[in-house]
Design a protein around this motif. Structure first.
Motif, PDB file in Angstrom:
ATOM      1  N   ASN A   1      -4.550  14.161   1.396  1.00  0.00           N
ATOM      2  CA  ASN A   1      -3.247  14.817   1.293  1.00  0.00           C
ATOM      3  C   ASN A   1      -3.304  15.809   0.143  1.00  0.00           C
ATOM      4  OD1 ASN A   1      -0.553  15.517   0.703  1.00  0.00           O
ATOM      5  ND2 ASN A   1       0.228  13.529   1.372  1.00  0.00           N
TER       6      ASN A   1
ATOM      7  N   THR B   1       1.864   6.701  -5.260  1.00  0.00           N
ATOM      8  CA  THR B   1       2.187   6.718  -3.830  1.00  0.00           C
ATOM      9  C   THR B   1       3.309   7.713  -3.546  1.00  0.00           C
ATOM     10  OG1 THR B   1       1.517   4.417  -3.535  1.00  0.00           O
ATOM     11  CG2 THR B   1       2.999   5.332  -1.880  1.00  0.00           C
TER      12      THR B   1
ATOM     13  N   PRO C   1       0.914   2.618  -9.758  1.00  0.00           N
ATOM     14  CA  PRO C   1       0.426   2.842  -8.387  1.00  0.00           C
ATOM     15  C   PRO C   1       1.527   3.269  -7.424  1.00  0.00           C
ATOM     16  CG  PRO C   1      -0.458   0.800  -9.287  1.00  0.00           C
ATOM     17  CD  PRO C   1       0.599   1.257 -10.236  1.00  0.00           C
ATOM     18  N   HIS C   2       2.734   2.796  -7.650  1.00  0.00           N
ATOM     19  CA  HIS C   2       3.845   3.149  -6.768  1.00  0.00           C
ATOM     20  C   HIS C   2       4.327   4.574  -7.030  1.00  0.00           C
ATOM     21  CE1 HIS C   2       3.913  -1.085  -5.672  1.00  0.00           C
ATOM     22  NE2 HIS C   2       3.883  -1.366  -6.961  1.00  0.00           N
TER      23      HIS C   2
ATOM     24  N   TYR D   1       4.957  11.506  -0.610  1.00  0.00           N
ATOM     25  CA  TYR D   1       6.103  11.264   0.274  1.00  0.00           C
ATOM     26  C   TYR D   1       6.604  12.501   1.007  1.00  0.00           C
ATOM     27  CZ  TYR D   1       6.997   6.538  -1.554  1.00  0.00           C
ATOM     28  OH  TYR D   1       6.914   5.214  -1.892  1.00  0.00           O
TER      29      TYR D   1
ATOM     30  N   ASP E   1      -5.106  10.957  -3.688  1.00  0.00           N
ATOM     31  CA  ASP E   1      -5.291  11.056  -2.240  1.00  0.00           C
ATOM     32  C   ASP E   1      -6.243  12.204  -1.903  1.00  0.00           C
ATOM     33  OD1 ASP E   1      -5.056  11.262   0.540  1.00  0.00           O
ATOM     34  OD2 ASP E   1      -2.957  10.645   0.505  1.00  0.00           O
TER      35      ASP E   1
ATOM     36  N   ALA F   1      -0.323  15.749  -2.306  1.00  0.00           N
ATOM     37  CA  ALA F   1      -0.375  14.649  -3.276  1.00  0.00           C
ATOM     38  C   ALA F   1      -1.432  14.921  -4.342  1.00  0.00           C
ATOM     39  CB  ALA F   1      -0.673  13.334  -2.551  1.00  0.00           C
TER      40      ALA F   1
ATOM     41  N   LEU G   1      -6.856   6.593  -7.451  1.00  0.00           N
ATOM     42  CA  LEU G   1      -5.974   6.537  -6.284  1.00  0.00           C
ATOM     43  C   LEU G   1      -5.565   7.899  -5.756  1.00  0.00           C
ATOM     44  CD1 LEU G   1      -3.598   3.649  -7.467  1.00  0.00           C
ATOM     45  CD2 LEU G   1      -5.573   3.482  -5.939  1.00  0.00           C
TER      46      LEU G   1
END
Length: 277
Positions: free
Chosen positions: A80, A44, A40-41, A48, A77, A83, A75
């Motif tokens: 965005n 994310t 998940p990170h 950025y 996006d 992303a 997850l």
């Protein structure tokens, strides 16, 4: 050190990164750790607004593989587009067919050209053997339908990606579904006539040549055809490989065909062509 402790340290590095360069390095370390809990990170990090960090995150997600697929699908996006494009690249690199519907929709309908481009390329890299056998041909046919539409996109870079996707699909289906490969080759002939972008036209020519090479590699693996192939390569009249391919895929199947996907089907058709039948 336990995985939770390692993850905590790696996430702290990301939180404390005070420059774009340090952010890239921190995400690279997280990616290289290949921790499922870090997925998940990494997702994310795709948002950025740091291309270097996004590339590192994509590589990390691909190296983790299948465990990253469902989190990516959940997850990704929706707001965005940058992303989304990076996420689709990760899904394409993993190749899990679970991403098929998302890739089809994104290639055909997303407003962002970077997303359409990533999805079009990704449709050609799916691992078809992970689908139930009865689902492979219908799924591939659906992909061809979408990519043929995308090959007419108003953005040349998206059309370019569609050619790449079609090339990979043609190679994947050469033995199991030769009619689909023939359909793609015919589409390439048409695209060369109507596209006005030199980069796209050059990519079509490369795709045709790559498919040709792949077919000859398949034929060269069949001992029964070695002599005929040698004759083919030495005969200047037989070097029109497009005509050869047309013959190859135009042949009717025998009255009692082999099961779908059996390489004997491809071999026997090729043998008949090289004998001049």
């Amino acid at each position: 050190m336990t995985e939770p402790d390692l993850l905590k340290i790696l996430l702290q590095d990301i939180a404390e990164a005070d420059s774009a360069t340090r952010m890239v390095a921190a995400v690279e370390r997280l990616a290289q750790a290949q921790l499922e809990a870090g997925v998940p990170h990494l997702i994310t990090a795709l948002g950025y607004n740091n291309p270097g960090a996004a590339v590192a995150a994509v590589e990390g997600l691909i190296s983790i593989g299948q465990p990253a697929v469902e989190p990516l699908l959940e997850l990704l996006d929706g707001y965005n587009y940058g992303a989304r494009a990076w996420g689709l690249r990760a899904l394409a690199g993993i190749g899990d067919p679970q991403a098929l519907d998302l890739l089809l929709d994104a290639a055909a309908n997303d407003f962002a050209l970077s997303v359409r481009r990533a999805a079009a390329r990704g449709l050609g890299t799916l691992h078809w053997d992970e689908l139930p056998p009865a689902s492979i041909v219908p799924a591939q046919a659906k992909v061809v339908e979408v990519l043929v539409t995308v090959s007419q996109d108003h953005e040349w870079i998206v059309r370019y990606a569609a050619i790449t996707g079609l090339q990979e699909l043609a190679i994947a289906s050469t033995v199991s579904h030769p009619d689909l490969t023939r359909q793609i080759l015919l589409r390439f002939d048409r695209l060369v006539e109507i596209d006005d972008n030199l980069a796209v036209i050059a990519r079509i020519w490369l795709a045709q040549k790559t498919i040709q090479t792949h077919i000859h590699e398949i034929l060269s693996q069949q001992p029964i055809l070695e002599q005929q192939i040698s004759i083919l390569h030495n005969n200047s009249n037989a070097n029109d490989w497009q005509a050869t391919l047309e013959k190859l895929y135009a042949r009717k199947r025998q009255s009692q065909p082999y099961p779908e996907g059996d390489p004997h089907k491809f071999r026997e058709v090729a043998a008949a062509i090289f004998r001049g039948e």
